[in-house]
Design a protein around this motif. Structure first.
Motif, short mmCIF file in Angstrom:
data_model
loop_
_atom_site.label_atom_id
_atom_site.label_comp_id
_atom_site.label_asym_id
_atom_site.label_seq_id
_atom_site.Cartn_x
_atom_site.Cartn_y
_atom_site.Cartn_z
N PHE A 124 56.61 -28.82 17.09
CA PHE A 124 56.44 -28.57 15.70
C PHE A 124 55.88 -29.91 14.92
O PHE A 124 54.69 -29.58 14.12
N GLY A 125 56.58 -30.87 15.17
CA GLY A 125 56.23 -32.12 14.31
C GLY A 125 54.78 -32.36 15.11
O GLY A 125 53.98 -32.77 14.26
N ALA A 126 54.62 -32.65 16.24
CA ALA A 126 53.25 -33.03 16.78
C ALA A 126 52.13 -32.13 16.33
O ALA A 126 51.19 -32.68 15.85
N ALA A 127 52.34 -30.93 16.21
CA ALA A 127 51.35 -29.75 15.76
C ALA A 127 50.86 -30.24 14.15
O ALA A 127 49.92 -30.34 13.85
N ASN A 128 52.00 -30.50 13.35
CA ASN A 128 51.77 -30.98 12.12
C ASN A 128 51.10 -32.35 11.82
O ASN A 128 50.31 -32.61 10.92
N TYR A 129 51.76 -33.40 12.90
CA TYR A 129 50.89 -34.66 12.82
C TYR A 129 49.42 -34.78 12.82
O TYR A 129 48.79 -35.03 12.20
N ILE A 177 46.28 -25.10 19.46
CA ILE A 177 46.75 -24.85 20.70
C ILE A 177 48.30 -25.03 20.38
O ILE A 177 49.06 -24.10 21.12
N MET A 178 48.77 -25.93 20.02
CA MET A 178 50.09 -26.09 19.70
C MET A 178 50.78 -25.07 18.97
O MET A 178 51.69 -24.50 18.97
N TYR A 179 50.07 -24.41 17.99
CA TYR A 179 50.24 -23.34 16.96
C TYR A 179 50.48 -21.95 17.61
O TYR A 179 51.31 -21.18 17.35
N GLN A 180 49.66 -21.87 18.59
CA GLN A 180 49.49 -20.72 19.46
C GLN A 180 50.80 -20.65 20.19
O GLN A 180 51.23 -19.51 20.53
N VAL A 181 51.10 -21.61 20.70
CA VAL A 181 52.67 -21.96 21.60
C VAL A 181 53.82 -21.62 20.65
O VAL A 181 54.51 -20.86 20.96
#
Length: 219
Positions: A124-129, A177-181
């Motif tokens: 979640f953090g990586a997606a937001n960064y 992609i990260m938010y899809q997951v």
């Protein structure tokens, strides 16, 4: 006279783009399942921005493959980029209000048994960064998308800054992609997203091959 003609053309561009952007926002908002208005607007602005970004990345290779001149700056490509930027910035503003009551919690998390916070080291953090960095690049691109900035920076430097749009595309791809997951989105949305990303990648690759082939022929 030429300036007046160009101004009229750009007015037509933005009039048409206003209608297209509004239609895309309405269609995506209506098609995405859910009742949370912030989430729906987040999705609508995100996918509208991605579609417009894809078009800007397709136009250059398309000119190359048609043996047309590919200028440092094209009014059409720049105007589409402006609407991509506007919808993208709105997405950032809306997106950081969907999941958490506190905006800072998108980037920090509380330490158990302590009153301190630390950077998120989860997906979640990586997606937001990546989303935040992409938003910063998008804001920069939006601010220099005008004739005054081009004159001040000179075409060479302006073009180098504009090439950050490729980094923006990559960050957008990773972020999405990260938010899809994270959100375990439905298959239809994943397929739609994949198509929106694959088409510009294929066109960029074809454009690269065309440039490389022409360079080889002129040796």
């Amino acid at each position: 006279m030429a300036l007046t003609t160009r101004a009229n053309i750009r007015i037509k561009h933005h009039t048409v783009l206003t209608v297209i952007t509004a239609l895309l926002l309405w269609a995506i908002y209506a098609l995405v399942p859910g009742d949370d208005k912030k989430y729906l607007w987040s999705m609508a602005t995100a996918y509208t921005s991605i579609i417009l970004l894809g078009v800007t990345l397709i136009l250059g290779p398309l000119n190359v493959m048609k043996n047309k001149n590919n200028p440092v700056s094209s009014d059409l490509r720049r105007d589409i980029g402006i609407w991509c930027g506007l919808t993208g910035i709105v997405h950032v503003i809306v997106g950081i209000q969907v999941h958490m009551g506190n905006i800072w919690l998108y980037f920090f998390k509380a330490v158990e048994g302590d009153e301190s916070f630390q950077f998120r080291d989860d997906l979640f953090g990586a997606a937001n960064y990546t989303g935040l960095i992409a938003g910063g690049i998008l804001l920069m691109l939006l601010l220099i998308s005008n004739d005054i900035s081009m004159k001040m920076l000179r075409p060479g430097k302006w073009k180098r800054l504009q090439q950050f749009s490729y980094l923006f595309f990559v960050l957008t791809l990773v972020h999405s992609i990260m938010y899809q997951v994270i959100e375990k989105r439905m298959l239809a949305i994943i397929i739609c997203f994949a198509c929106l990303m694959i088409v510009p990648l294929i066109m960029q690759f074809k454009g690269f091959l065309s440039i490389n082939r022409k360079a080889t022929q002129h040796k």
